[in-house]
Enzyme design. Sequence first.
Site, PDB file in Angstrom:
ATOM      1  N   THR A  99       0.825  -1.216   0.000  1.00  0.00           N
ATOM      2  CA  THR A  99       0.000   0.000   0.000  1.00  0.00           C
ATOM      3  C   THR A  99       0.858   1.264   0.000  1.00  0.00           C
ATOM      4  O   THR A  99       0.549   2.243  -0.683  1.00  0.00           O
ATOM      5  CB  THR A  99      -0.940   0.011   1.215  1.00  0.00           C
ATOM      6  OG1 THR A  99      -1.804  -1.124   1.142  1.00  0.00           O
ATOM      7  CG2 THR A  99      -1.770   1.285   1.273  1.00  0.00           C
ATOM      8  N   ASP A 131      -8.529   9.917  -5.616  1.00  0.00           N
ATOM      9  CA  ASP A 131      -9.753   9.971  -6.413  1.00  0.00           C
ATOM     10  C   ASP A 131      -9.498   9.794  -7.905  1.00  0.00           C
ATOM     11  O   ASP A 131     -10.325   9.192  -8.606  1.00  0.00           O
ATOM     12  CB  ASP A 131     -10.474  11.309  -6.177  1.00  0.00           C
ATOM     13  CG  ASP A 131     -10.935  11.468  -4.737  1.00  0.00           C
ATOM     14  OD1 ASP A 131     -11.079  10.428  -4.053  1.00  0.00           O
ATOM     15  OD2 ASP A 131     -11.129  12.621  -4.301  1.00  0.00           O
ATOM     16  N   HIS A 187      31.462 -40.014 -11.341  1.00  0.00           N
ATOM     17  CA  HIS A 187      31.863 -40.116  -9.931  1.00  0.00           C
ATOM     18  C   HIS A 187      33.217 -39.441  -9.683  1.00  0.00           C
ATOM     19  O   HIS A 187      33.956 -39.844  -8.772  1.00  0.00           O
ATOM     20  CB  HIS A 187      31.938 -41.583  -9.483  1.00  0.00           C
ATOM     21  CG  HIS A 187      30.665 -42.340  -9.639  1.00  0.00           C
ATOM     22  ND1 HIS A 187      29.719 -42.430  -8.642  1.00  0.00           N
ATOM     23  CD2 HIS A 187      30.174 -43.037 -10.692  1.00  0.00           C
ATOM     24  CE1 HIS A 187      28.702 -43.158  -9.062  1.00  0.00           C
ATOM     25  NE2 HIS A 187      28.941 -43.536 -10.302  1.00  0.00           N
ATOM     26  N   SER A 317      45.943 -14.016  -7.247  1.00  0.00           N
ATOM     27  CA  SER A 317      46.476 -14.090  -5.893  1.00  0.00           C
ATOM     28  C   SER A 317      47.263 -12.847  -5.568  1.00  0.00           C
ATOM     29  O   SER A 317      47.933 -12.276  -6.428  1.00  0.00           O
ATOM     30  CB  SER A 317      47.383 -15.326  -5.738  1.00  0.00           C
ATOM     31  OG  SER A 317      48.026 -15.328  -4.481  1.00  0.00           O
ATOM     32  N   LYS A 323      49.381 -16.546 -10.748  1.00  0.00           N
ATOM     33  CA  LYS A 323      48.203 -17.385 -10.518  1.00  0.00           C
ATOM     34  C   LYS A 323      46.975 -16.712 -11.117  1.00  0.00           C
ATOM     35  O   LYS A 323      46.733 -15.524 -10.923  1.00  0.00           O
ATOM     36  CB  LYS A 323      48.003 -17.612  -9.025  1.00  0.00           C
ATOM     37  CG  LYS A 323      46.970 -18.668  -8.680  1.00  0.00           C
ATOM     38  CD  LYS A 323      46.988 -18.937  -7.167  1.00  0.00           C
ATOM     39  CE  LYS A 323      46.105 -20.123  -6.798  1.00  0.00           C
ATOM     40  NZ  LYS A 323      44.698 -19.788  -6.935  1.00  0.00           N
ATOM     41  N   GLU A 330      33.141 -18.562 -10.639  1.00  0.00           N
ATOM     42  CA  GLU A 330      32.863 -18.368  -9.210  1.00  0.00           C
ATOM     43  C   GLU A 330      31.801 -17.297  -8.990  1.00  0.00           C
ATOM     44  O   GLU A 330      30.955 -17.414  -8.097  1.00  0.00           O
ATOM     45  CB  GLU A 330      34.158 -17.992  -8.493  1.00  0.00           C
ATOM     46  CG  GLU A 330      35.174 -19.126  -8.448  1.00  0.00           C
ATOM     47  CD  GLU A 330      36.560 -18.688  -8.019  1.00  0.00           C
ATOM     48  OE1 GLU A 330      37.435 -19.561  -7.898  1.00  0.00           O
ATOM     49  OE2 GLU A 330      36.766 -17.474  -7.807  1.00  0.00           O
TER      50      GLU A 330
END
Length: 473
Positions: A99, A131, A187, A317, A323, A330
Amino acid sequence: MTIRVEKDSMGEMPVPADALYGASTQRAVLNFPVSGHPVPFPIIHAYGIIKGVAAQVHHRLGLLAKEKADLIEQAAQEVAEGKLDAHFVLDIYQTGSGTSTNMNVNEVIANRACQLAGKPIGAKDPVHPNDDVNMGQSSNDTFPTALHIAAAREMNERLLPSLRGLQASLAQKGEAFWDVLKIGRTHLMDATPVRLGQEFKGYARQVELGGERVQRAIQALAEIPLGGTAVGTGLNRHPDFPALAIAEISRRIGLPFSQARDPFESQAARDALVEVSGLLKTLATSLFKMANDLRWLSSGPQCAIGEIILPATQPGSSIMPGKVNPVMSESLMQVCARVFGNDATVTWCAAQGNFELNVMMPALGAAVLESIALLSRATALLNERCVQGIEANKARCRDFIERSLALVTGLNAKIGYDRAAVIAKESARTGVPVRQICQQQLQALGLTQKELDEALDPARMCGPDASLLGASS
């Protein structure tokens, strides 16, 4: 701060002088300083469309003078286009029916209409927020209508294009990588060979199915409760208003909305948005799996899998020079986690419908729209900054196939499972590749060189073995 004094049914209220909202909105500003997160603007923009259409329909029905209708339409259009976003200041965590937001919209449109008519803000003449702007409407039918419109538009205009772009890039990589043979994995263990292109085509199909689910989500929002007013009975609105207004909303947006078959269901329950959130969660689950696969396939790259090379986007890194991390995967995976949480929020909020009204709609709508926005942006970024630049490490893929014990599976049809298992165990014990052991035992296995080469051909293993068709006969 300069103020003006506005008056509503509860009395006088100081309001910032340049604010287009009025007393009702200012009360909500003071009551709900909860999170600092405003109601999502797609809801506000959808409200602008609703209010503008309502004014024109009420003029057609002889209920609103043309001057007022045109002023409301012009001000509502500015709301719909985001030109007045600065005047929508309410926190998500407000009255559960929305509201406060409906009144925020009514007051901004009314005051802007008064400005356009050369009257001061707060004059309520020639346009009154209740109104005129809210004529034939209630927060209880307009807020859920705005939620449906906002979510459907965001999915159609943002999420679907992002998914289509990602699908196209994955499919293109599927073609480019078709001749790259690699080891499969089940697996997390070595399995029989596959084509890198097969994996990427699989990802493309996942995203394609995700797009189909988003299409179903848009369809789930087609019925809207506009016209039910306070409790679903349609009190204080013209009998023809819902059909005319919804037809015009559909025309303007380009999506097929329809009047709810049962206004009591459509106002009391938010089941359609639960369905939408569930479909978004399914999409997020699929995207998480794919992003995680890309992360693992590129892992290492020297000391792990390293079968694909992801684009280097930033240093990985602060202490290890050189690296590079799979940051785009991610990022998307964290977005998916947020979507999972938002789905739980939507489910719980929707369960809190009591009798003729749900009282947790702002939080519910914000959660759905956040999921849509995050998925839209994160999938586009994954496509642009990751997928399009992926390369195959062909040498790595070939090396893993030759070192894998699973290569022996190709001999099952020639020498049987048990004898093949003996070779696999010897390879595992000695470290001598399967192919080399078989070469040494070629005569004992009763195979010709051609038969051995065919049996251990990784390309042949990437599909059904045509040589076995009809073998049982």
